[in-house]
Design a protein around this motif. Sequence first.
Motif, PDB file in Angstrom:
ATOM      1  N   LYS A 229      31.053  16.942  34.366  1.00 48.50           N
ATOM      2  CA  LYS A 229      31.357  17.870  33.281  1.00 48.50           C
ATOM      3  C   LYS A 229      31.295  19.304  33.815  1.00 48.50           C
ATOM      4  CE  LYS A 229      29.459  14.739  29.794  1.00 48.50           C
ATOM      5  NZ  LYS A 229      29.404  13.606  30.700  1.00 48.50           N
ATOM      6  N   GLN A 230      32.062  20.164  33.183  1.00 50.23           N
ATOM      7  CA  GLN A 230      32.150  21.567  33.603  1.00 50.23           C
ATOM      8  C   GLN A 230      30.783  22.261  33.598  1.00 50.23           C
ATOM      9  OE1 GLN A 230      35.175  22.625  34.690  1.00 50.23           O
ATOM     10  NE2 GLN A 230      34.141  24.443  35.414  1.00 50.23           N
ATOM     11  N   THR A 231      29.917  21.882  32.656  1.00 54.16           N
ATOM     12  CA  THR A 231      28.632  22.563  32.478  1.00 54.16           C
ATOM     13  C   THR A 231      27.532  22.055  33.414  1.00 54.16           C
ATOM     14  OG1 THR A 231      28.096  20.974  30.748  1.00 54.16           O
ATOM     15  CG2 THR A 231      29.075  23.079  30.043  1.00 54.16           C
ATOM     16  N   GLN A 232      27.820  21.018  34.186  1.00 51.04           N
ATOM     17  CA  GLN A 232      26.791  20.462  35.061  1.00 51.04           C
ATOM     18  C   GLN A 232      26.626  21.279  36.337  1.00 51.04           C
ATOM     19  OE1 GLN A 232      28.559  16.518  35.371  1.00 51.04           O
ATOM     20  NE2 GLN A 232      26.849  15.635  34.248  1.00 51.04           N
ATOM     21  N   TYR A 233      25.371  21.364  36.782  1.00 54.91           N
ATOM     22  CA  TYR A 233      25.075  21.898  38.108  1.00 54.91           C
ATOM     23  C   TYR A 233      25.153  20.706  39.056  1.00 54.91           C
ATOM     24  CZ  TYR A 233      22.772  24.433  41.877  1.00 54.91           C
ATOM     25  OH  TYR A 233      22.487  25.039  43.078  1.00 54.91           O
TER      26      TYR A 233
ATOM     27  N   SER B  70       9.805  18.110  49.928  1.00 56.59           N
ATOM     28  CA  SER B  70       9.630  17.672  48.537  1.00 56.59           C
ATOM     29  C   SER B  70       9.184  18.838  47.663  1.00 56.59           C
ATOM     30  CB  SER B  70       8.607  16.532  48.455  1.00 56.59           C
ATOM     31  OG  SER B  70       9.089  15.402  49.141  1.00 56.59           O
ATOM     32  N   GLU B  71       8.300  19.682  48.199  1.00 55.30           N
ATOM     33  CA  GLU B  71       7.816  20.838  47.431  1.00 55.30           C
ATOM     34  C   GLU B  71       8.938  21.836  47.153  1.00 55.30           C
ATOM     35  OE1 GLU B  71       4.522  18.729  49.257  1.00 55.30           O
ATOM     36  OE2 GLU B  71       6.312  19.595  50.177  1.00 55.30           O
ATOM     37  N   LYS B  72       9.784  22.090  48.149  1.00 59.74           N
ATOM     38  CA  LYS B  72      10.900  23.026  47.947  1.00 59.74           C
ATOM     39  C   LYS B  72      11.939  22.442  46.997  1.00 59.74           C
ATOM     40  CE  LYS B  72      10.466  25.869  52.017  1.00 59.74           C
ATOM     41  NZ  LYS B  72      10.868  26.099  53.388  1.00 59.74           N
ATOM     42  N   PHE B  73      12.155  21.139  47.078  1.00 53.52           N
ATOM     43  CA  PHE B  73      13.072  20.465  46.161  1.00 53.52           C
ATOM     44  C   PHE B  73      12.530  20.580  44.730  1.00 53.52           C
ATOM     45  CE2 PHE B  73      14.996  16.068  44.935  1.00 53.52           C
ATOM     46  CZ  PHE B  73      16.088  16.667  44.343  1.00 53.52           C
ATOM     47  N   ALA B  74      11.226  20.403  44.564  1.00 53.25           N
ATOM     48  CA  ALA B  74      10.603  20.532  43.243  1.00 53.25           C
ATOM     49  C   ALA B  74      10.786  21.954  42.702  1.00 53.25           C
ATOM     50  CB  ALA B  74       9.118  20.173  43.323  1.00 53.25           C
ATOM     51  N   LYS B  75      10.570  22.947  43.558  1.00 50.06           N
ATOM     52  CA  LYS B  75      10.759  24.345  43.134  1.00 50.06           C
ATOM     53  C   LYS B  75      12.210  24.611  42.741  1.00 50.06           C
ATOM     54  CE  LYS B  75       7.009  26.632  45.554  1.00 50.06           C
ATOM     55  NZ  LYS B  75       6.582  27.157  46.838  1.00 50.06           N
ATOM     56  N   LYS B  76      13.135  24.041  43.505  1.00 46.26           N
ATOM     57  CA  LYS B  76      14.569  24.214  43.217  1.00 46.26           C
ATOM     58  C   LYS B  76      14.911  23.624  41.853  1.00 46.26           C
ATOM     59  CE  LYS B  76      18.906  25.138  44.135  1.00 46.26           C
ATOM     60  NZ  LYS B  76      19.411  26.512  44.204  1.00 46.26           N
ATOM     61  N   LEU B  77      14.452  22.411  41.564  1.00 48.05           N
ATOM     62  CA  LEU B  77      14.722  21.792  40.255  1.00 48.05           C
ATOM     63  C   LEU B  77      14.105  22.615  39.131  1.00 48.05           C
ATOM     64  CD1 LEU B  77      14.395  17.902  40.582  1.00 48.05           C
ATOM     65  CD2 LEU B  77      16.446  19.278  40.306  1.00 48.05           C
ATOM     66  N   ASP B  78      12.890  23.090  39.357  1.00 49.82           N
ATOM     67  CA  ASP B  78      12.206  23.909  38.348  1.00 49.82           C
ATOM     68  C   ASP B  78      12.980  25.203  38.101  1.00 49.82           C
ATOM     69  OD1 ASP B  78       9.988  24.117  36.570  1.00 49.82           O
ATOM     70  OD2 ASP B  78       9.055  25.572  37.934  1.00 49.82           O
TER      71      ASP B  78
ATOM     72  N   LEU C 114      16.199  25.806  38.677  1.00 43.29           N
ATOM     73  CA  LEU C 114      17.464  25.511  38.003  1.00 43.29           C
ATOM     74  C   LEU C 114      17.255  25.366  36.507  1.00 43.29           C
ATOM     75  CD1 LEU C 114      19.083  22.963  40.486  1.00 43.29           C
ATOM     76  CD2 LEU C 114      19.917  25.255  39.936  1.00 43.29           C
ATOM     77  N   SER C 115      16.223  24.655  36.140  1.00 43.76           N
ATOM     78  CA  SER C 115      15.931  24.438  34.728  1.00 43.76           C
ATOM     79  C   SER C 115      15.586  25.767  34.033  1.00 43.76           C
ATOM     80  CB  SER C 115      14.804  23.407  34.638  1.00 43.76           C
ATOM     81  OG  SER C 115      13.963  23.635  33.610  1.00 43.76           O
ATOM     82  N   LEU C 116      14.801  26.615  34.702  1.00 40.42           N
ATOM     83  CA  LEU C 116      14.439  27.916  34.127  1.00 40.42           C
ATOM     84  C   LEU C 116      15.657  28.837  33.987  1.00 40.42           C
ATOM     85  CD1 LEU C 116      11.080  28.594  36.008  1.00 40.42           C
ATOM     86  CD2 LEU C 116      11.367  28.073  33.572  1.00 40.42           C
ATOM     87  N   GLU C 117      16.644  28.637  34.862  1.00 40.82           N
ATOM     88  CA  GLU C 117      17.871  29.446  34.812  1.00 40.82           C
ATOM     89  C   GLU C 117      18.867  28.914  33.789  1.00 40.82           C
ATOM     90  OE1 GLU C 117      19.128  29.211  38.891  1.00 40.82           O
ATOM     91  OE2 GLU C 117      17.887  30.912  39.502  1.00 40.82           O
ATOM     92  N   GLY C 118      18.483  27.854  33.072  1.00 38.59           N
ATOM     93  CA  GLY C 118      19.343  27.342  32.013  1.00 38.59           C
ATOM     94  C   GLY C 118      20.249  26.205  32.422  1.00 38.59           C
ATOM     95  N   ASN C 119      20.044  25.677  33.616  1.00 39.12           N
ATOM     96  CA  ASN C 119      20.826  24.513  34.052  1.00 39.12           C
ATOM     97  C   ASN C 119      20.135  23.262  33.527  1.00 39.12           C
ATOM     98  OD1 ASN C 119      22.911  25.711  35.907  1.00 39.12           O
ATOM     99  ND2 ASN C 119      21.043  26.532  36.819  1.00 39.12           N
TER     100      ASN C 119
END
Length: 160
Positions: free
Chosen positions: A69-73, A86-94, A96-101
Motif C-alpha cells: 500500500k502507498q502508506t506503508q513504510y 537487535s538494539e539498533k533494529f529496535a530503536k529503528k522500529l520505535d 518509525l512508529s514515533l514518526e507516524g509510520n
Amino acid sequence: MIKISIISVGKIKEKYLKLGIEEFSKRLSKYCKLDIIEVNDEKAPENLSSKEMNIVKDKEGKSILSKIKQTQYVVALAIDGDKLSSEKFAKKLDKLSLEGNSHICFVIGGSLGLSDEVLSRADMKMSFSDMTFPHQMMRLILLEQIYRCFRINNHEPYHK
C-alpha cells in the motif's frame, strides 16, 4: 497499535518452520497487528541466464508490489542492505512508529532475490548477514527479531 506486514515469496512447506512462525506470530499479537502475505514463486530451472533471472524476479516483483500500500513504510530484506544489531533494529522500529509510520511492511524475495522495482520502492534495505539464508527460513528469523525488538522497546527481559 502498529501494524506489521510481511510479504514473502513462496509457501512454507517445512513443518518445523511453520511451527516456529506460528509461535512468534502468537507472541507478536500482544505488540502489533501482524499480517503475513505470501505471493507465488515463479518456477525456474536451475541454470538461468541473467536475463531469465531478471524475468523471474520481475514477475515476483509485480506480485509483491501489488500487495504494497502507498502508506506503508517498506523494508526490503537484501544482502546489500544496512546491517543492524537487535538494539539498533529496535530503536529503528520505535523511531518509525514515533514518526507516524503505523504500518511497516517487510519484503522477503524468492530464491533469486528482489527485483529492482521492489528495491526502488523500499524506504529501507536491511540485511541480516553476508550469508545467504533460505527465504523460507528468513521469515522465521525476521519474526523472531521483530519480537525481540518489541521486548527491547518495552524493557522486557529476553535472552541476549
